[in-house]
Design a protein around this motif. Structure first.
Motif, PDB file in Angstrom:
ATOM      1  N   PHE A  29      -6.749   5.781 -12.833  1.00  0.00           N
ATOM      2  CA  PHE A  29      -6.463   6.883 -11.924  1.00  0.00           C
ATOM      3  C   PHE A  29      -6.967   6.560 -10.517  1.00  0.00           C
ATOM      4  CE2 PHE A  29      -7.570  10.995  -9.967  1.00  0.00           C
ATOM      5  CZ  PHE A  29      -6.301  11.521  -9.902  1.00  0.00           C
ATOM      6  N   ARG A  30      -8.163   5.957 -10.458  1.00  0.00           N
ATOM      7  CA  ARG A  30      -8.720   5.594  -9.140  1.00  0.00           C
ATOM      8  C   ARG A  30      -7.782   4.638  -8.412  1.00  0.00           C
ATOM      9  NH1 ARG A  30     -13.909   5.405 -11.122  1.00  0.00           N
ATOM     10  NH2 ARG A  30     -13.926   3.142 -11.268  1.00  0.00           N
ATOM     11  N   MET A  31      -7.195   3.711  -9.198  1.00  0.00           N
ATOM     12  CA  MET A  31      -6.284   2.727  -8.614  1.00  0.00           C
ATOM     13  C   MET A  31      -5.067   3.438  -7.995  1.00  0.00           C
ATOM     14  SD  MET A  31      -4.910  -0.612 -10.578  1.00  0.00           S
ATOM     15  CE  MET A  31      -3.660   0.243 -11.496  1.00  0.00           C
ATOM     16  N   LEU A  32      -4.511   4.384  -8.741  1.00  0.00           N
ATOM     17  CA  LEU A  32      -3.352   5.120  -8.231  1.00  0.00           C
ATOM     18  C   LEU A  32      -3.747   5.980  -7.026  1.00  0.00           C
ATOM     19  CD1 LEU A  32      -1.694   6.343 -11.564  1.00  0.00           C
ATOM     20  CD2 LEU A  32      -0.940   4.488 -10.097  1.00  0.00           C
ATOM     21  N   GLN A  33      -4.923   6.623  -7.149  1.00  0.00           N
ATOM     22  CA  GLN A  33      -5.378   7.515  -6.083  1.00  0.00           C
ATOM     23  C   GLN A  33      -5.595   6.727  -4.786  1.00  0.00           C
ATOM     24  OE1 GLN A  33      -9.162   9.335  -6.857  1.00  0.00           O
ATOM     25  NE2 GLN A  33      -8.655  11.157  -5.665  1.00  0.00           N
ATOM     26  N   THR A  34      -6.202   5.536  -4.910  1.00  0.00           N
ATOM     27  CA  THR A  34      -6.451   4.692  -3.726  1.00  0.00           C
ATOM     28  C   THR A  34      -5.135   4.374  -3.029  1.00  0.00           C
ATOM     29  OG1 THR A  34      -8.224   3.679  -4.948  1.00  0.00           O
ATOM     30  CG2 THR A  34      -7.554   2.571  -2.939  1.00  0.00           C
ATOM     31  N   HIS A  35      -4.158   4.047  -3.834  1.00  0.00           N
ATOM     32  CA  HIS A  35      -2.862   3.691  -3.233  1.00  0.00           C
ATOM     33  C   HIS A  35      -2.217   4.910  -2.569  1.00  0.00           C
ATOM     34  CE1 HIS A  35       0.907   1.694  -2.622  1.00  0.00           C
ATOM     35  NE2 HIS A  35       1.521   2.715  -3.195  1.00  0.00           N
ATOM     36  N   LEU A  36      -2.316   6.050  -3.232  1.00  0.00           N
ATOM     37  CA  LEU A  36      -1.626   7.237  -2.718  1.00  0.00           C
ATOM     38  C   LEU A  36      -2.339   7.856  -1.511  1.00  0.00           C
ATOM     39  CD1 LEU A  36      -0.491   8.823  -6.087  1.00  0.00           C
ATOM     40  CD2 LEU A  36       0.958   7.780  -4.365  1.00  0.00           C
ATOM     41  N   GLU A  37      -3.613   7.491  -1.337  1.00  0.00           N
ATOM     42  CA  GLU A  37      -4.343   8.005  -0.166  1.00  0.00           C
ATOM     43  C   GLU A  37      -3.616   7.625   1.129  1.00  0.00           C
ATOM     44  OE1 GLU A  37      -8.330   6.559  -0.237  1.00  0.00           O
ATOM     45  OE2 GLU A  37      -8.943   8.008  -1.765  1.00  0.00           O
ATOM     46  N   ASN A  38      -3.052   6.427   1.133  1.00  0.00           N
ATOM     47  CA  ASN A  38      -2.387   5.956   2.350  1.00  0.00           C
ATOM     48  C   ASN A  38      -0.863   6.075   2.262  1.00  0.00           C
ATOM     49  OD1 ASN A  38      -4.709   4.691   3.947  1.00  0.00           O
ATOM     50  ND2 ASN A  38      -4.961   3.889   1.877  1.00  0.00           N
ATOM     51  N   THR A  52     -11.177  -2.923  -5.552  1.00  0.00           N
ATOM     52  CA  THR A  52     -11.364  -3.422  -4.181  1.00  0.00           C
ATOM     53  C   THR A  52     -10.060  -4.011  -3.663  1.00  0.00           C
ATOM     54  OG1 THR A  52     -13.600  -3.991  -4.828  1.00  0.00           O
ATOM     55  CG2 THR A  52     -12.825  -4.903  -2.757  1.00  0.00           C
ATOM     56  N   LEU A  53      -9.404  -4.798  -4.536  1.00  0.00           N
ATOM     57  CA  LEU A  53      -8.131  -5.413  -4.123  1.00  0.00           C
ATOM     58  C   LEU A  53      -7.104  -4.334  -3.796  1.00  0.00           C
ATOM     59  CD1 LEU A  53      -7.741  -8.385  -6.610  1.00  0.00           C
ATOM     60  CD2 LEU A  53      -8.119  -8.526  -4.167  1.00  0.00           C
ATOM     61  N   ALA A  54      -7.087  -3.282  -4.626  1.00  0.00           N
ATOM     62  CA  ALA A  54      -6.121  -2.195  -4.398  1.00  0.00           C
ATOM     63  C   ALA A  54      -6.409  -1.511  -3.064  1.00  0.00           C
ATOM     64  CB  ALA A  54      -6.198  -1.191  -5.540  1.00  0.00           C
ATOM     65  N   LEU A 108      -7.941  -2.856  -0.471  1.00  0.00           N
ATOM     66  CA  LEU A 108      -7.581  -3.774   0.622  1.00  0.00           C
ATOM     67  C   LEU A 108      -6.069  -3.817   0.821  1.00  0.00           C
ATOM     68  CD1 LEU A 108     -10.040  -6.724  -0.066  1.00  0.00           C
ATOM     69  CD2 LEU A 108     -10.014  -5.246   1.932  1.00  0.00           C
ATOM     70  N   THR A 109      -5.338  -3.821  -0.300  1.00  0.00           N
ATOM     71  CA  THR A 109      -3.869  -3.855  -0.208  1.00  0.00           C
ATOM     72  C   THR A 109      -3.363  -2.613   0.504  1.00  0.00           C
ATOM     73  OG1 THR A 109      -3.889  -5.006  -2.305  1.00  0.00           O
ATOM     74  CG2 THR A 109      -1.758  -4.199  -1.564  1.00  0.00           C
ATOM     75  N   ALA A 110      -3.992  -1.466   0.162  1.00  0.00           N
ATOM     76  CA  ALA A 110      -3.571  -0.211   0.790  1.00  0.00           C
ATOM     77  C   ALA A 110      -3.861  -0.238   2.289  1.00  0.00           C
ATOM     78  CB  ALA A 110      -4.286   0.958   0.134  1.00  0.00           C
ATOM     79  N   LEU A 111      -4.983  -0.866   2.657  1.00  0.00           N
ATOM     80  CA  LEU A 111      -5.358  -0.904   4.070  1.00  0.00           C
ATOM     81  C   LEU A 111      -4.533  -1.904   4.878  1.00  0.00           C
ATOM     82  CD1 LEU A 111      -9.253  -0.754   3.956  1.00  0.00           C
ATOM     83  CD2 LEU A 111      -7.767   0.785   5.220  1.00  0.00           C
ATOM     84  N   LEU A 112      -4.334  -3.104   4.294  1.00  0.00           N
ATOM     85  CA  LEU A 112      -3.752  -4.210   5.064  1.00  0.00           C
ATOM     86  C   LEU A 112      -2.274  -4.433   4.807  1.00  0.00           C
ATOM     87  CD1 LEU A 112      -6.639  -6.713   4.343  1.00  0.00           C
ATOM     88  CD2 LEU A 112      -6.298  -5.478   6.457  1.00  0.00           C
ATOM     89  N   GLY A 113      -1.796  -3.985   3.668  1.00  0.00           N
ATOM     90  CA  GLY A 113      -0.410  -4.302   3.295  1.00  0.00           C
ATOM     91  C   GLY A 113      -0.426  -5.432   2.282  1.00  0.00           C
ATOM     92  N   SER A 114       0.542  -5.386   1.358  1.00  0.00           N
ATOM     93  CA  SER A 114       0.515  -6.327   0.231  1.00  0.00           C
ATOM     94  C   SER A 114       0.739  -7.776   0.664  1.00  0.00           C
ATOM     95  CB  SER A 114       1.563  -5.928  -0.807  1.00  0.00           C
ATOM     96  OG  SER A 114       2.827  -5.895  -0.196  1.00  0.00           O
TER      97      SER A 114
END
Lengths: 327, 333
Positions: free
Chosen positions: B145-154, B194-196, B198-204
């Motif tokens: 869930f944290r992984m999905l939430q991190t992605h959806l934050e951005n 962490t990778l998720a 970073l991906t959300a912040l920087l782009g895949s």
């Protein structure tokens, strides 16, 4: 003295050259080159077409070949005279006859037999010829191969070839080659080792490289050429590139003047037919013809006699008795 | 198919004989029937007399681990979406755990409603799909869930959401036993999180492991998905990493990444003075140009002229010109 390109290969060097001999001759004429040599890989395949086209454009054609040596190095040779052409053809024939198609390799120990009439270029590729010198040390190989070439071809027939294609690292090799030339008192020779007539020929060559290596452009990577500098260059361009070595440019026209062989007056020499002692091929053919005529005609008429004499005279004049004796 | 054809042919013959029911078939003489119509007819006779039976084969449809929901009302905030995703994860985790499997990959699909102002009746549906690779396959609902939430934050969308679906790719859980002195990831879940982030912040396309490309273009590389296993085998013991080997390396080049833009004063078309944020000074010695070009067959074609220059202060610098722009690539040690 003008610059002559003495190391160039055409599309007849299978998948290693990007231009037809005619295109090379045309561009050489555009660049006002007085003479140019075509050195196709392991053959003189493009020489005839190049010679005809070059003469049409007022460029003197020079014949040569790049020989694949055992050990993987490439030895560029130029034909000086008719004997040289005969030797080159025999050397190539022997190498092709004993090899699989596309894997021709000339043995170093067969060079002395066919060295007469040929001029060789010592270049960076020969530094790696393991079979030429037993020592595996590259620096020793680099210095010992010119010794071998001088022994085989004679000092006057070995030139040290310098190429500059604006590639990182090539100047280090050129400095070593210049040192060798000084140490062995060998003349320097500037060439561009052209593989295509105009810069855009690089694209054709890259595609050919992919075909040769069974790959495609996107993944060929470092198999492709680094830049498009292997095209025919004018005297002005070559003098600017070799501004520090003007003698290397001047030696090209000096050497070109020496290489007088031309395919134009080559003619064809039929193989000799073994004749009995006391006979020449002409007299033996005459004997056989009259013998045959007597068997065919019980009495040879004057008309037939005249016809036979005319025919024999023509055969003798054209030097064809060997051919008629064989067939 | 061949057997089926044969049965039909036999049936046709039987009908011609006036045999229309199973009872009539069962009443026929077995041997006589076999002699006339062959082994398939014998099998039919045996089935009619209850002497043999065909075993039914159980075929399970492939199990799909997918949960989806269509919202009654379009939603515009993340809360209801996250609420649904948590429920999906809980259900998927229960289903997977029941058959001793874990999730190795999650696929999130979000459907938007793109109602046109001019044609309110026509609602064009658009979708968003995103695959999450899980470095250490797990059924841990909180972690997933944290992984999905991190992605959806951005995650931003101009259109309201009408449906959401989440599917899981199952795999058997890994059973590893590490050696006593072997190093491994202390917390793979934390790495993936962490990778998720970073991906959300920087782009895949800007996160992963840089891989040098086999090309003449200096310093060309591509990004590949980060893999912990790849790190372990990146440099075989006793070998210099490929990236550090150069054909004629005599001095190491410290590259500026990215290369520093510079202005160059020229003298007779050769660089004479360099000025950049990192390096400046008069050029006292130069080697070059080294001409490089490639990828001429595509829009990504490139060409550059490189120079090695020595500055008055003694620094050895590599710079290049490409499309009229000069850049300093680095400094030789």
């Amino acid at each position: 003295m003008s610059y002559c390109e003495l190391h160039c290969c055409s599309a007849f060097s299978f998948l290693r050259g990007g231009s037809f001999p005619e295109q090379l001759a045309e561009v050489a004429a555009e660049l006002e080159m007085p003479a140019m040599a075509l050195l196709d890989r392991n053959g003189v395949y493009g020489a005839q077409r190049f010679s005809v086209a070059a003469r049409e454009h007022g460029v003197r054609p020079i014949v040569g070949a790049e020989l694949s040596m055992e050990g993987g190095s490439i030895l560029p040779v130029l034909v000086e005279n008719r004997t040289g052409y005969k030797n080159l053809c025999e050397l190539l024939t022997q190498a092709h006859l004993r090899s699989e198609k596309g894997k021709c390799a000339v043995h170093w120990d067969e060079l002395p037999e066919f060295a007469e009439g040929l001029v060789v270029l010592f270049n960076a590729s020969l530094a790696n010829c393991r079979a030429s010198v037993s020592d595996a040390n590259p620096s020793r190989r680099f210095t010992e191969t010119p010794h071998k070439l001088i022994d085989v071809f004679g000092r006057g027939n070995v030139f040290v070839e310098l190429q500059r294609h604006f590639i990182r690292g090539e100047e280090r090799i050129n400095r070593q080659l210049i040192d060798i030339a000084l140490a062995h008192r060998l003349p320097l020779l500037a060439t561009n080792a052209a593989q295509y007539a105009k810069p855009y020929g690089r694209e054709v060559l890259d595609v050919f490289t992919c075909i040769r290596e069974h790959t495609h452009l996107d993944i060929a990577g470092k198999l492709l050429t680094q830049n498009a500098e292997r095209h025919l260059k004018s005297e002005r361009q070559m003098r600017a590139i070799f501004a520090d070595l003007p003698e290397a440019i001047e030696n090209t026209s000096r050497l070109a003047e020496r290489l007088t062989f031309s395919l134009e007056n080559l003619g064809y020499e039929f193989p000799e037919y073994p004749v009995p002692a006391g006979h020449t091929m002409d007299s033996f053919l005459r004997t056989i013809v009259w013998f045959g005529a007597q068997q065919r005609y019980a009495a040879i008429s004057r008309k037939v006699k005249r016809q036979i004499e005319e025919e024999l005279a023509l055969i003798s004049k054209l030097g064809f008795p060997g051919y008629f004796l064989i067939v | 198919m061949e057997g089926q054809m044969q049965v039909q042919e036999i049936m046709a013959i039987l009908h011609k004989w006036g045999i229309h029911t199973l009872g009539q078939l069962a009443a026929l003489d077995k041997e006589q029937l076999g002699a006339r119509l062959g082994p398939e007819a014998l099998r039919m006779w045996e089935r009619a007399n209850g002497q043999s039976n065909r075993v039914l084969k159980l075929i399970r449809p492939p199990e799909s681990f997918e949960e989806s929901f269509e919202f009654e009302h379009e939603i515009a905030t993340a809360e209801p979406l996250l609420f649904m995703l948590r429920r999906f994860l809980e259900q998927l985790a229960v289903r997977l755990s029941a058959i001793y499997l874990v999730a190795k990959e999650l696929t999130l699909r979000i459907t938007f409603s793109n109602s046109r102002q001019d044609e309110p009746a026509v609602a064009e549906k658009q979708g968003y799909e995103r695959v999450f690779k899980i470095p250490q396959p797990t059924n841990d609902v909180d972690l997933l869930f944290r992984m999905l939430q991190t992605h959806l934050e951005n995650f931003r969308s101009e259109d309201p959401i009408v449906a959401v679906a989440l599917s899981a790719e199952p795999i058997k859980p890994a059973r590893e036993q590490f050696g006593l002195f072997e190093t491994t990831l202390r917390n793979p879940q934390q790495l993936s999180e962490t990778l998720a982030r970073l991906t959300a912040l920087l782009g895949s396309d800007r996160i992963g492991t840089p891989i040098l490309e086999e090309t003449h273009r200096p310093d060309a590389f591509r990004m590949e998905a980060f893999s912990w296993a790849a790190v372990e085998s990146a440099v075989p013991s006793g070998e210099t990493p490929h990236a550090l080997r150069t054909a004629h390396a005599t001095a190491a080049l410290r590259r500026f990444r990215p290369a520093v833009t510079a202005s160059i004063l020229r003298d007779e078309n050769k660089p004479a003075h360099v000025c950049s944020a990192e390096i400046q000074g008069k050029i006292v010695e130069k080697r070059g140009p080294y001409l490089l070009s490639g990828t001429w067959w595509s829009e990504k074609s490139w060409a550059r002229a490189e120079w090695d220059v020595q500055l008055g202060a003694g620094e050895l610098v590599r710079c290049h010109e490409s499309e009229g722009i000069w850049k300093v690539d680095g400094v030789y040690d």
